[in-house]
Each structure stands twice: as structure tokens, then as C-alpha cells.
Design a protein around this motif. Structure first.
Motif, PDB file in Angstrom:
ATOM      1  N   ALA A 237       0.854  -1.183   0.000  1.00 40.28           N
ATOM      2  CA  ALA A 237       0.000   0.000   0.000  1.00 40.28           C
ATOM      3  C   ALA A 237       0.890   1.232   0.000  1.00 40.28           C
ATOM      4  CB  ALA A 237      -0.920   0.006   1.224  1.00 40.28           C
ATOM      5  N   PHE A 238       0.321   2.343  -0.473  1.00 41.68           N
ATOM      6  CA  PHE A 238       1.082   3.587  -0.430  1.00 41.68           C
ATOM      7  C   PHE A 238       0.144   4.789  -0.334  1.00 41.68           C
ATOM      8  CE2 PHE A 238       0.693   2.654  -5.047  1.00 41.68           C
ATOM      9  CZ  PHE A 238       0.168   3.856  -5.532  1.00 41.68           C
ATOM     10  N   LEU A 239       0.721   5.898   0.072  1.00 36.28           N
ATOM     11  CA  LEU A 239       0.038   7.175   0.137  1.00 36.28           C
ATOM     12  C   LEU A 239       0.483   8.036  -1.034  1.00 36.28           C
ATOM     13  CD1 LEU A 239       0.743   7.936   3.912  1.00 36.28           C
ATOM     14  CD2 LEU A 239      -1.395   7.011   2.970  1.00 36.28           C
ATOM     15  N   SER A 240      -0.364   8.956  -1.443  1.00 33.95           N
ATOM     16  CA  SER A 240       0.045   9.928  -2.454  1.00 33.95           C
ATOM     17  C   SER A 240      -0.390  11.315  -2.006  1.00 33.95           C
ATOM     18  CB  SER A 240      -0.566   9.606  -3.819  1.00 33.95           C
ATOM     19  OG  SER A 240      -1.957   9.862  -3.831  1.00 33.95           O
ATOM     20  N   ALA A 242       0.823  15.878  -2.811  1.00 36.26           N
ATOM     21  CA  ALA A 242       1.710  16.815  -3.488  1.00 36.26           C
ATOM     22  C   ALA A 242       3.024  17.003  -2.744  1.00 36.26           C
ATOM     23  CB  ALA A 242       1.013  18.161  -3.655  1.00 36.26           C
ATOM     24  N   THR A 243       3.046  16.705  -1.457  1.00 35.88           N
ATOM     25  CA  THR A 243       4.289  16.855  -0.699  1.00 35.88           C
ATOM     26  C   THR A 243       5.008  15.533  -0.479  1.00 35.88           C
ATOM     27  OG1 THR A 243       3.144  16.652   1.446  1.00 35.88           O
ATOM     28  CG2 THR A 243       3.366  18.863   0.510  1.00 35.88           C
ATOM     29  N   ARG A 244       4.305  14.411  -0.640  1.00 34.69           N
ATOM     30  CA  ARG A 244       4.910  13.093  -0.475  1.00 34.69           C
ATOM     31  C   ARG A 244       5.246  12.430  -1.800  1.00 34.69           C
ATOM     32  NH1 ARG A 244       1.640  12.990   4.245  1.00 34.69           N
ATOM     33  NH2 ARG A 244       2.414  11.656   5.953  1.00 34.69           N
ATOM     34  N   ASP A 245       4.577  12.805  -2.872  1.00 32.25           N
ATOM     35  CA  ASP A 245       4.588  12.065  -4.130  1.00 32.25           C
ATOM     36  C   ASP A 245       4.001  10.678  -3.865  1.00 32.25           C
ATOM     37  OD1 ASP A 245       5.692  14.278  -5.301  1.00 32.25           O
ATOM     38  OD2 ASP A 245       7.716  13.485  -5.404  1.00 32.25           O
ATOM     39  N   VAL A 246       4.805   9.618  -3.948  1.00 34.29           N
ATOM     40  CA  VAL A 246       4.342   8.254  -3.661  1.00 34.29           C
ATOM     41  C   VAL A 246       5.142   7.741  -2.473  1.00 34.29           C
ATOM     42  CG1 VAL A 246       4.193   5.892  -4.533  1.00 34.29           C
ATOM     43  CG2 VAL A 246       3.718   7.826  -6.060  1.00 34.29           C
ATOM     44  N   SER A 247       4.455   7.397  -1.388  1.00 30.34           N
ATOM     45  CA  SER A 247       5.133   7.024  -0.148  1.00 30.34           C
ATOM     46  C   SER A 247       4.614   5.682   0.364  1.00 30.34           C
ATOM     47  CB  SER A 247       4.914   8.112   0.910  1.00 30.34           C
ATOM     48  OG  SER A 247       5.641   7.838   2.084  1.00 30.34           O
ATOM     49  N   SER A 248       5.499   4.721   0.477  1.00 30.99           N
ATOM     50  CA  SER A 248       5.126   3.352   0.851  1.00 30.99           C
ATOM     51  C   SER A 248       4.631   3.267   2.293  1.00 30.99           C
ATOM     52  CB  SER A 248       6.337   2.437   0.673  1.00 30.99           C
ATOM     53  OG  SER A 248       6.052   1.133   1.107  1.00 30.99           O
ATOM     54  N   ILE A 249       3.586   2.473   2.492  1.00 30.05           N
ATOM     55  CA  ILE A 249       3.063   2.196   3.833  1.00 30.05           C
ATOM     56  C   ILE A 249       3.657   0.872   4.315  1.00 30.05           C
ATOM     57  CG2 ILE A 249       1.013   1.663   5.210  1.00 30.05           C
ATOM     58  CD1 ILE A 249      -0.610   3.380   3.284  1.00 30.05           C
ATOM     59  N   ALA A 250       4.338   0.918   5.456  1.00 30.95           N
ATOM     60  CA  ALA A 250       4.917  -0.292   6.036  1.00 30.95           C
ATOM     61  C   ALA A 250       3.942  -0.988   6.973  1.00 30.95           C
ATOM     62  CB  ALA A 250       6.208   0.045   6.788  1.00 30.95           C
ATOM     63  N   ALA A 251       3.080  -0.197   7.636  1.00 31.91           N
ATOM     64  CA  ALA A 251       2.168  -0.788   8.608  1.00 31.91           C
ATOM     65  C   ALA A 251       0.968   0.125   8.816  1.00 31.91           C
ATOM     66  CB  ALA A 251       2.875  -1.020   9.939  1.00 31.91           C
ATOM     67  N   VAL A 252      -0.175  -0.492   9.096  1.00 25.35           N
ATOM     68  CA  VAL A 252      -1.370   0.229   9.521  1.00 25.35           C
ATOM     69  C   VAL A 252      -1.636  -0.210  10.954  1.00 25.35           C
ATOM     70  CG1 VAL A 252      -3.806   0.688   9.119  1.00 25.35           C
ATOM     71  CG2 VAL A 252      -2.281   0.268   7.171  1.00 25.35           C
ATOM     72  N   ASP A 253      -1.341   0.686  11.889  1.00 21.28           N
ATOM     73  CA  ASP A 253      -1.374   0.347  13.310  1.00 21.28           C
ATOM     74  C   ASP A 253      -0.477  -0.867  13.564  1.00 21.28           C
ATOM     75  OD1 ASP A 253      -3.060   2.484  14.213  1.00 21.28           O
ATOM     76  OD2 ASP A 253      -4.732   1.475  13.241  1.00 21.28           O
ATOM     77  N   ASP A 254      -1.028  -1.967  14.094  1.00 18.28           N
ATOM     78  CA  ASP A 254      -0.193  -3.127  14.417  1.00 18.28           C
ATOM     79  C   ASP A 254      -0.081  -4.145  13.289  1.00 18.28           C
ATOM     80  OD1 ASP A 254       0.280  -2.144  16.990  1.00 18.28           O
ATOM     81  OD2 ASP A 254      -1.545  -3.070  17.780  1.00 18.28           O
ATOM     82  N   HIS A 255      -0.689  -3.819  12.147  1.00 17.92           N
ATOM     83  CA  HIS A 255      -0.633  -4.750  11.012  1.00 17.92           C
ATOM     84  C   HIS A 255       0.488  -4.349  10.065  1.00 17.92           C
ATOM     85  CE1 HIS A 255      -1.779  -7.384   7.750  1.00 17.92           C
ATOM     86  NE2 HIS A 255      -1.830  -6.342   6.933  1.00 17.92           N
ATOM     87  N   ASP A 256       1.480  -5.210   9.916  1.00 20.81           N
ATOM     88  CA  ASP A 256       2.591  -4.952   9.006  1.00 20.81           C
ATOM     89  C   ASP A 256       2.234  -5.441   7.606  1.00 20.81           C
ATOM     90  OD1 ASP A 256       4.200  -3.894  11.019  1.00 20.81           O
ATOM     91  OD2 ASP A 256       5.000  -5.863  11.556  1.00 20.81           O
ATOM     92  N   LEU A 257       2.475  -4.587   6.619  1.00 20.79           N
ATOM     93  CA  LEU A 257       2.258  -4.988   5.233  1.00 20.79           C
ATOM     94  C   LEU A 257       3.372  -5.945   4.806  1.00 20.79           C
ATOM     95  CD1 LEU A 257      -0.092  -3.835   3.414  1.00 20.79           C
ATOM     96  CD2 LEU A 257       0.388  -2.496   5.466  1.00 20.79           C
ATOM     97  N   PRO A 258       3.063  -6.937   3.957  1.00 16.18           N
ATOM     98  CA  PRO A 258       4.082  -7.923   3.558  1.00 16.18           C
ATOM     99  C   PRO A 258       5.291  -7.317   2.862  1.00 16.18           C
ATOM    100  CG  PRO A 258       1.881  -8.708   2.989  1.00 16.18           C
ATOM    101  CD  PRO A 258       1.732  -7.277   3.412  1.00 16.18           C
ATOM    102  N   MET A 259       5.067  -6.254   2.072  1.00 14.89           N
ATOM    103  CA  MET A 259       6.166  -5.640   1.318  1.00 14.89           C
ATOM    104  C   MET A 259       6.071  -4.119   1.415  1.00 14.89           C
ATOM    105  SD  MET A 259       6.220  -7.971  -2.168  1.00 14.89           S
ATOM    106  CE  MET A 259       4.431  -7.884  -2.426  1.00 14.89           C
ATOM    107  N   ALA A 260       7.190  -3.477   1.747  1.00 13.48           N
ATOM    108  CA  ALA A 260       7.200  -2.023   1.844  1.00 13.48           C
ATOM    109  C   ALA A 260       8.601  -1.491   1.564  1.00 13.48           C
ATOM    110  CB  ALA A 260       6.724  -1.585   3.231  1.00 13.48           C
TER     111      ALA A 260
END
Length: 282
Positions: A237-240, A242-260
């Protein structure tokens, strides 16, 4: 690259038709941007003295003003002010344009004077390589009066982000009244689910982010309602913004994403970086 000197100022403010001295007041105490947050704004990165995607940002500023029911700002005047404020801050990495309904009563009723235009610059934001985000308990009202408008009424965003920071996160996500994923406090959100890149549709209540729009033009994205439990099955997952461009999400609260970052995020980020390098005003 714009040449700079060690003594060049960091940050500049334009208001009332001129560059202000450091610490000089930019707006009146009864300006409705102060009194009730009755205004709209845009923010974008500045690269080598050029604000990115300025035309798109000014178009959204005008749409937000019209949606709020206030006078539409003058595009040519803003562009002149942009040139002046960036010339005054050759180190600028970030540009903010704020337009309000102008001075008014100390309440909700608007005044009948002209609007207030303020521009300011500062250093660019620095984000971590990957981000941990917080899914907050509050909802975005996708049927609200301000839905889809980028207004200065930002208190709920400030509160949600403050809570996220206390949890060690750099962004907070909102759900909407239907219980679907909506957006962040200043970002749009994308997930890879079953090898498909998805993002909430504008009908979810999210803002039509300039970076989001550009990504929809650059890569294959499915706009659809995204259930909250899909966060736990997303491969990346990622955020977008104008100040971040494309920024990878490593975790949402205590849930870690498999790839970041995962391969999709990496490819999307590369495509966007190439666009930025080729076209300052796409």
C-alpha cells in the motif's frame, strides 16, 4: 538548479500585493480564514524554483472556492504572486496558496468585501522511506457540504494527525459513513489487492488529489469502494500527495504490510518521478 547563497532567506510570505517583512502580519484578525476557517488552499512542492503542477493546483483552488460559495480568485494575480514569493525564497521547497472570503463578522456570516490572498514558502517536507499509519476512529462524511473541497477548515485533520503522531505514526486514515476506506488527513491511499492496484473513488468522500489524478493517468488503477478488512489482505500500500509524491506504507497500526515498498509501489513511484523530471506542469 536555482543557485543559492548561505545568506538567502528561508521562507517568504506574500500578502496585500507585496512580500512581507519577517514577522509582519499577513491577515487581519477578523479575516474569515481566522474566524471560522472560511477559505480554500493549495500546497505543492517547488523544484528548482518551479512549483509542480501549478495549473492543476490553481484549477482545484478555483473549484474549491466555487464549491464553498466564495469569490473565485484571479488566476493571473496568483501566478504573479507565485513568481514574486519564489523569487524572494530561492531555497523554497514548498509553496502554499491560501484564499479566503476576506474580512467579516466575528461569526459565521460572511462580509461583503474582497477575498484575501496569502502565499507562503518554506523548506520541503522530509518523509521516512516507509510510513506507519493509524486508522482513526472518526469518519469522513461523504455527503457533507465540504466534501471534495480543499478548505482551511482543517481542525479534524489536525486532531486525527496529532493522535496518529502519539501512536508513532506519520499519517492518519479516515473511513467514511459507509464504513469504507476513504483517505488520509492530507493524502490519498492506494492498496494492492489480489495483484490489482485499487484506490477509493471520489464518491467515498476523498479529495481529488492532484497527485492521485496524475497517477490515474500514468498507471492502471481501479477506483472502487475498499473495505477496511482489505488492508489485512493487501500485499502492499502507499500514500500519495503533493508533498509526499508516492510514499510506501509499512504498517497500519499493528498490522505490518508484507512488502514495503513492494514492486507495484516501486514501479508507480518511478513512473511518477519520471513525470516530475520531464514535466513541471503536467
Amino acid at each position: 538548479m536555482v543557485p543559492t547563497e548561505p545568506h538567502d532567506p528561508i521562507g517568504a510570505t506574500w500578502a496585500g500585493g507585496r512580500i512581507l517583512s519577517p514577522g509582519e502580519t499577513a491577515v487581519r484578525a477578523d479575516d474569515h480564514s481566522v474566524v471560522v476557517g472560511d477559505g480554500v488552499f493549495e500546497a505543492t512542492g517547488v523544484l528548482d524554483g518551479v512549483p509542480f503542477a501549478l495549473t492543476r493546483h490553481l484549477a482545484r483552488l478555483a473549484r474549491s472556492a466555487a464549491g464553498l460559495g466564495i469569490q473565485t480568485p484571479d488566476d493571473a494575480r496568483i501566478r504573479e504572486a507565485v513568481a514574486e514569493v519564489i523569487a524572494a525564497d530561492r531555497r523554497a521547497g514548498l509553496l502554499r496558496i491560501t484564499w479566503s472570503s476576506g474580512p467579516g463578522p466575528l461569526g459565521s456570516g460572511r462580509g461583503d468585501g474582497p477575498g484575501t490572498l496569502v502565499l507562503s514558502t518554506g523548506p520541503g517536507n522530509v518523509w521516512p522511506a516507509t510510513e506507519r499509519v493509524h486508522l482513526g476512529p472518526w469518519v469522513r462524511n461523504e455527503h457533507g457540504a465540504l466534501t471534495g473541497l480543499k478548505t482551511t477548515s482543517y481542525a479534524e485533520n489536525a486532531k486525527a494527525l496529532a493522535v496518529a503522531h502519539r501512536r508513532g505514526c506519520t499519517e492518519a486514515l479516515f473511513r467514511n459513513t459507509a464504513g469504507h476506506l476513504c483517505e488520509g488527513t492530507s493524502t490519498n491511499v492506494f492498496l494492492v489487492v489480489d495483484d490489482v492496484l485499487v484506490t477509493p473513488p471520489l464518491s467515498s468522500g476523498c479529495l481529488a488529489g492532484v497527485t492521485r489524478d496524475l497517477l490515474l493517468e500514468l498507471v492502471d488503477v481501479v477506483e472502487r469502494d475498499v473495505a477496511l478488512d482489505e488492508i489485512e489482505v493487501a500485499s502492499e500500500a502507499f500514500l500519495s500527495s503533493a508533498t509526499r509524491d508516492v510514499s510506501s506504507i509499512a504498517a497500519v497500526d499493528d498490522h505490518d504490510l508484507p512488502m514495503a515498498p513492494g514492486p507495484v509501489t516501486t514501479a508507480v513511484a518511478a513512473a511518477f518521478a519520471d513525470l516530475v523530471a520531464r514535466t513541471p506542469d503536467p
